[in-house]
Design an enzyme around this catalytic site. Sequence first.
Site, PDB file in Angstrom:
ATOM      1  N   LYS A   1       5.084  -4.021 -11.198  1.00  0.00           N
ATOM      2  CA  LYS A   1       4.386  -3.873  -9.920  1.00  0.00           C
ATOM      3  C   LYS A   1       3.782  -5.236  -9.589  1.00  0.00           C
ATOM      4  O   LYS A   1       3.003  -5.784 -10.379  1.00  0.00           O
ATOM      5  CB  LYS A   1       3.294  -2.816 -10.103  1.00  0.00           C
ATOM      6  CG  LYS A   1       2.698  -2.312  -8.835  1.00  0.00           C
ATOM      7  CD  LYS A   1       1.944  -1.017  -9.123  1.00  0.00           C
ATOM      8  CE  LYS A   1       1.091  -0.608  -7.958  1.00  0.00           C
ATOM      9  NZ  LYS A   1       0.400   0.647  -8.185  1.00  0.00           N
TER      10      LYS A   1
ATOM     11  N   ASP B   1      -4.925  11.848  -5.694  1.00  0.00           N
ATOM     12  CA  ASP B   1      -3.774  11.665  -4.805  1.00  0.00           C
ATOM     13  C   ASP B   1      -2.522  12.274  -5.440  1.00  0.00           C
ATOM     14  O   ASP B   1      -1.458  11.653  -5.473  1.00  0.00           O
ATOM     15  CB  ASP B   1      -3.579  10.174  -4.503  1.00  0.00           C
ATOM     16  CG  ASP B   1      -2.735   9.927  -3.249  1.00  0.00           C
ATOM     17  OD1 ASP B   1      -2.538  10.898  -2.467  1.00  0.00           O
ATOM     18  OD2 ASP B   1      -2.261   8.801  -3.051  1.00  0.00           O
TER      19      ASP B   1
ATOM     20  N   GLY C   1      10.638  -0.081  -5.187  1.00  0.00           N
ATOM     21  CA  GLY C   1       9.640   0.574  -4.350  1.00  0.00           C
ATOM     22  C   GLY C   1       8.736  -0.459  -3.715  1.00  0.00           C
ATOM     23  O   GLY C   1       8.564  -1.558  -4.230  1.00  0.00           O
TER      24      GLY C   1
ATOM     25  N   GLY D   1       4.915  -0.687  -1.588  1.00  0.00           N
ATOM     26  CA  GLY D   1       3.739  -0.036  -1.022  1.00  0.00           C
ATOM     27  C   GLY D   1       3.123  -1.028  -0.061  1.00  0.00           C
ATOM     28  O   GLY D   1       3.666  -2.116   0.146  1.00  0.00           O
ATOM     29  N   GLY D   2       1.988  -0.669   0.527  1.00  0.00           N
ATOM     30  CA  GLY D   2       1.351  -1.563   1.476  1.00  0.00           C
ATOM     31  C   GLY D   2       1.046  -2.913   0.867  1.00  0.00           C
ATOM     32  O   GLY D   2       1.217  -3.942   1.496  1.00  0.00           O
ATOM     33  N   PHE D   3       0.597  -2.890  -0.374  1.00  0.00           N
ATOM     34  CA  PHE D   3       0.171  -4.155  -0.978  1.00  0.00           C
ATOM     35  C   PHE D   3       0.915  -4.458  -2.270  1.00  0.00           C
ATOM     36  O   PHE D   3       0.604  -5.423  -2.945  1.00  0.00           O
ATOM     37  CB  PHE D   3      -1.338  -4.147  -1.224  1.00  0.00           C
ATOM     38  CG  PHE D   3      -1.785  -3.043  -2.150  1.00  0.00           C
ATOM     39  CD1 PHE D   3      -1.799  -3.238  -3.524  1.00  0.00           C
ATOM     40  CD2 PHE D   3      -2.175  -1.812  -1.645  1.00  0.00           C
ATOM     41  CE1 PHE D   3      -2.194  -2.223  -4.374  1.00  0.00           C
ATOM     42  CE2 PHE D   3      -2.574  -0.793  -2.497  1.00  0.00           C
ATOM     43  CZ  PHE D   3      -2.583  -0.999  -3.866  1.00  0.00           C
ATOM     44  N   ALA D   4       1.857  -3.633  -2.645  1.00  0.00           N
ATOM     45  CA  ALA D   4       2.570  -3.878  -3.898  1.00  0.00           C
ATOM     46  C   ALA D   4       4.065  -3.674  -3.715  1.00  0.00           C
ATOM     47  O   ALA D   4       4.502  -2.918  -2.854  1.00  0.00           O
ATOM     48  CB  ALA D   4       2.058  -2.944  -4.979  1.00  0.00           C
ATOM     49  N   LYS D   5       4.774  -4.399  -4.545  1.00  0.00           N
ATOM     50  CA  LYS D   5       6.228  -4.241  -4.568  1.00  0.00           C
ATOM     51  C   LYS D   5       6.536  -3.892  -6.018  1.00  0.00           C
ATOM     52  O   LYS D   5       5.933  -4.450  -6.930  1.00  0.00           O
ATOM     53  CB  LYS D   5       6.794  -5.590  -4.149  1.00  0.00           C
ATOM     54  CG  LYS D   5       8.239  -5.829  -4.361  1.00  0.00           C
ATOM     55  CD  LYS D   5       8.723  -6.979  -3.502  1.00  0.00           C
ATOM     56  CE  LYS D   5       8.289  -8.327  -4.083  1.00  0.00           C
ATOM     57  NZ  LYS D   5       8.715  -9.460  -3.312  1.00  0.00           N
ATOM     58  N   VAL D   6       7.429  -2.932  -6.233  1.00  0.00           N
ATOM     59  CA  VAL D   6       7.768  -2.582  -7.611  1.00  0.00           C
ATOM     60  C   VAL D   6       9.214  -2.981  -7.876  1.00  0.00           C
ATOM     61  O   VAL D   6      10.112  -2.613  -7.115  1.00  0.00           O
ATOM     62  CB  VAL D   6       7.571  -1.065  -7.879  1.00  0.00           C
ATOM     63  CG1 VAL D   6       7.854  -0.737  -9.342  1.00  0.00           C
ATOM     64  CG2 VAL D   6       6.166  -0.628  -7.513  1.00  0.00           C
TER      65      VAL D   6
HETATM   66  C1  6BB Z   1       8.033   3.077 -11.054  1.00  0.00           C
HETATM   67  C2  6BB Z   1       6.632   2.810 -10.856  1.00  0.00           C
HETATM   68  C3  6BB Z   1       5.820   2.632 -11.966  1.00  0.00           C
HETATM   69  O1  6BB Z   1       6.823   2.959  -8.503  1.00  0.00           O
HETATM   70  C4  6BB Z   1       7.854   3.960  -3.899  1.00  0.00           C
HETATM   71  C5  6BB Z   1       6.823   3.442  -4.849  1.00  0.00           C
HETATM   72  C6  6BB Z   1       8.642   3.216 -12.286  1.00  0.00           C
HETATM   73  C7  6BB Z   1       9.000   3.306 -10.122  1.00  0.00           C
HETATM   74  C8  6BB Z   1      11.418   3.917 -10.245  1.00  0.00           C
HETATM   75  C9  6BB Z   1      11.547   4.454  -8.981  1.00  0.00           C
HETATM   76  C10 6BB Z   1      12.784   4.781  -8.441  1.00  0.00           C
HETATM   77  C11 6BB Z   1      13.921   4.567  -9.196  1.00  0.00           C
HETATM   78  C12 6BB Z   1      13.818   4.042 -10.460  1.00  0.00           C
HETATM   79  C13 6BB Z   1      12.568   3.712 -10.976  1.00  0.00           C
HETATM   80  C14 6BB Z   1       4.502   2.421 -11.781  1.00  0.00           C
HETATM   81  N1  6BB Z   1       3.944   2.369 -10.578  1.00  0.00           N
HETATM   82  C15 6BB Z   1       4.699   2.545  -9.469  1.00  0.00           C
HETATM   83  C16 6BB Z   1       6.054   2.772  -9.597  1.00  0.00           C
HETATM   84  C17 6BB Z   1       6.280   3.052  -7.230  1.00  0.00           C
HETATM   85  C18 6BB Z   1       7.348   3.485  -6.252  1.00  0.00           C
HETATM   86  C19 6BB Z   1       7.823   4.869  -6.595  1.00  0.00           C
HETATM   87  C20 6BB Z   1       8.854   5.308  -5.588  1.00  0.00           C
HETATM   88  N2  6BB Z   1       8.310   5.262  -4.281  1.00  0.00           N
HETATM   89  N3  6BB Z   1       9.915   3.519 -12.102  1.00  0.00           N
HETATM   90  N4  6BB Z   1      10.142   3.590 -10.782  1.00  0.00           N
HETATM   91  F1  6BB Z   1      10.464   4.655  -8.272  1.00  0.00           F
END
Ligand code: 6BB
Length: 625
Positions: free
Chosen positions: A40, A132, A18, A20-25
Amino acid sequence: MVRYAVLKGLYELDKTIGCGGFAKVKLATHIATGEKVAVKIMEKSALGDDLPRVKLEVDALKTLVHQHICRLYQTIETESHYFMVMEYCSGGELFDHIVEKNRLSETESRKFFRQIVSAVAYLHSLGFAHRDLKPENILLDKDQNLKLIDFGLCAKPKGGMQAHLYTSCGSPTYAAPELIVGKKYLGSEVDIWSMGVLLYALLCGFLPFDDNSIESLYRKILSGKYDEPSWLSNGSRRLIRAMLQIDPKKRITIEELCSHPWVTAGFLTPVTVVKKTNLERNDEVLNTMSAICAESAGDVWKALSKSTRTDYTTATYLLLLDRKLRGLSLRISSASRPHFRRQPDGEYLGAQMVPSLNNFITQLDQSPSNKEPRKSPNNGKTYNVLSQTPESEKDPLKSFMEPPAPGRKRLRSREEDDSSSPVPVKRAGDHKGAVTPSTPVPSNSKEIQSTPGSAKKVIMGLERGLNKMRCVLTPKRRIKNEENNNPDQPIVLSGKGLCNISSTSSDSPEYVLQQLRRALQRKGIFCRQKGFTLIGGTESDDTENVKDVAAVAVRPFASRKACRFQLEVCLLEGVCDGKLLVGIRRKRLKGDAWVYKRVCEQVLALAAEHPPSNSNEQTNSNCLI
Ligand code: 6BB
């Protein structure tokens, strides 16, 4: 490849899940336990005004310990980055789950809604408001249980939950009336409204208040009028009405929600709230940790329970505890032994190789205050939409029409909302031959949206066809793109993680690609092609930040239409007696999730149409379903 030296030996990073504007997960493996986690990653230089959001989220997540709130395991700070190691939710976004199923049954909606009520009642009981709540901020774990994420906009008013808030924030389609007119509001009350929108979205598959124009959207929200589709039961209608009350004082409270007849139907108990914030002691886990830390179990526990810690030891303890609760064996990789070395003051090190490393909340505490700003439009951080005009005289939307004062900034922006599921992939090498057409199950949903019926049927039928398919797919080893990245061949997908894919009855990926290109063109959507991937966008020019109420306040009456997405023609393996099926994988890159859904539905419906008979373009008997 270790891109971030600080994570070496602690976490092994995998793909991005994932942005976001300022974060990559990123998906990652916690090396000591082998468990999957989500990391994150935030680059300090890119944070700017969003720094307080990071602090807010960390502060909140350090306190919030709940089975339906995504758990924070560890925080790490380096000179250039912040890292938040969190629970991995392999099921992805609740939003995608709704889209995949068109809408959820009352039973499934109730199961999910009870979990949301439980999480929200818990965080309200500790004095937090989320602000949110929406299906994009709710993830599913491997057991299909919900986890709330994104506490970057949460509030913990000093005066408690009865203290008013002033900052307009959140997403316009989920925003309560009092929030969009810029009145003071209670965090608990705006959360209940968003939960009403959320429950409606679960049961209907679309939003109660929706419009491409922000002005019309807000007028609809302020009117409080929405359609009640015929399939809603009397109980769910009553509950949604109780939540979507324009007068916040008439809105149902979280306590009443916990025992509402629709919420408790089929369950023996109301939703209960347990106000737990501390770690749960487990001696078996402590003994396993003690072996690797060379400390007594009692000492490990003492160090762990000292405060709300978030270091590698805490992460290891929590992940082991989770394994234990799942009935799995407890083991720690001996390779991680050096990372549990104790410091003289009794704290365990998180990652001792980097001298600048800190548990970053201590540093963030010196960052600008994150107090609720009051009537401070020029503070450059938030935008207050309170107007001086007496309430009775003003048009509730007027404040949004005024140009932004100098220095007014949006509270937040999020871009590149790239969500994808970990789908095993490989490139087609030698795909030839016909494909057995799949038979979609026609949708029987009543159409009350602006989406053309045909479009809706196409995408929903395709999704259901895919659900059937998914049962017969065999998980395959993930073959990395890098290993087989011939752009002249579509990717081959297989495995249980298939998500966001529509199947077609065509046997030619090239033909499907051509139909998609043509459909995008007919919709006036500019697109870029990369191999079998089309990247399209709507209104990319002036509408970057329309997701957020505060952003909208800056640019009144902007359109909500901006979104960027990717459609990739792929081959689906393991469905039709070893033959490959042509599919279309969708991915939201940026913008409002529901706008993205609608655009994709329309494009897929257009692509499914036969080319006009007088068309000079290639005709093909194999068409999209
Ligand atoms: C997180 C997560 C945990 O995701 C874009 C932003 C935990 C995301 C995940 C997923 C998809 C598939 C598998 C695992 C804490 N903060 C943010 C997190 C942000 C993204 C969510 C999806 N949209 N597991 N996953 F998102």
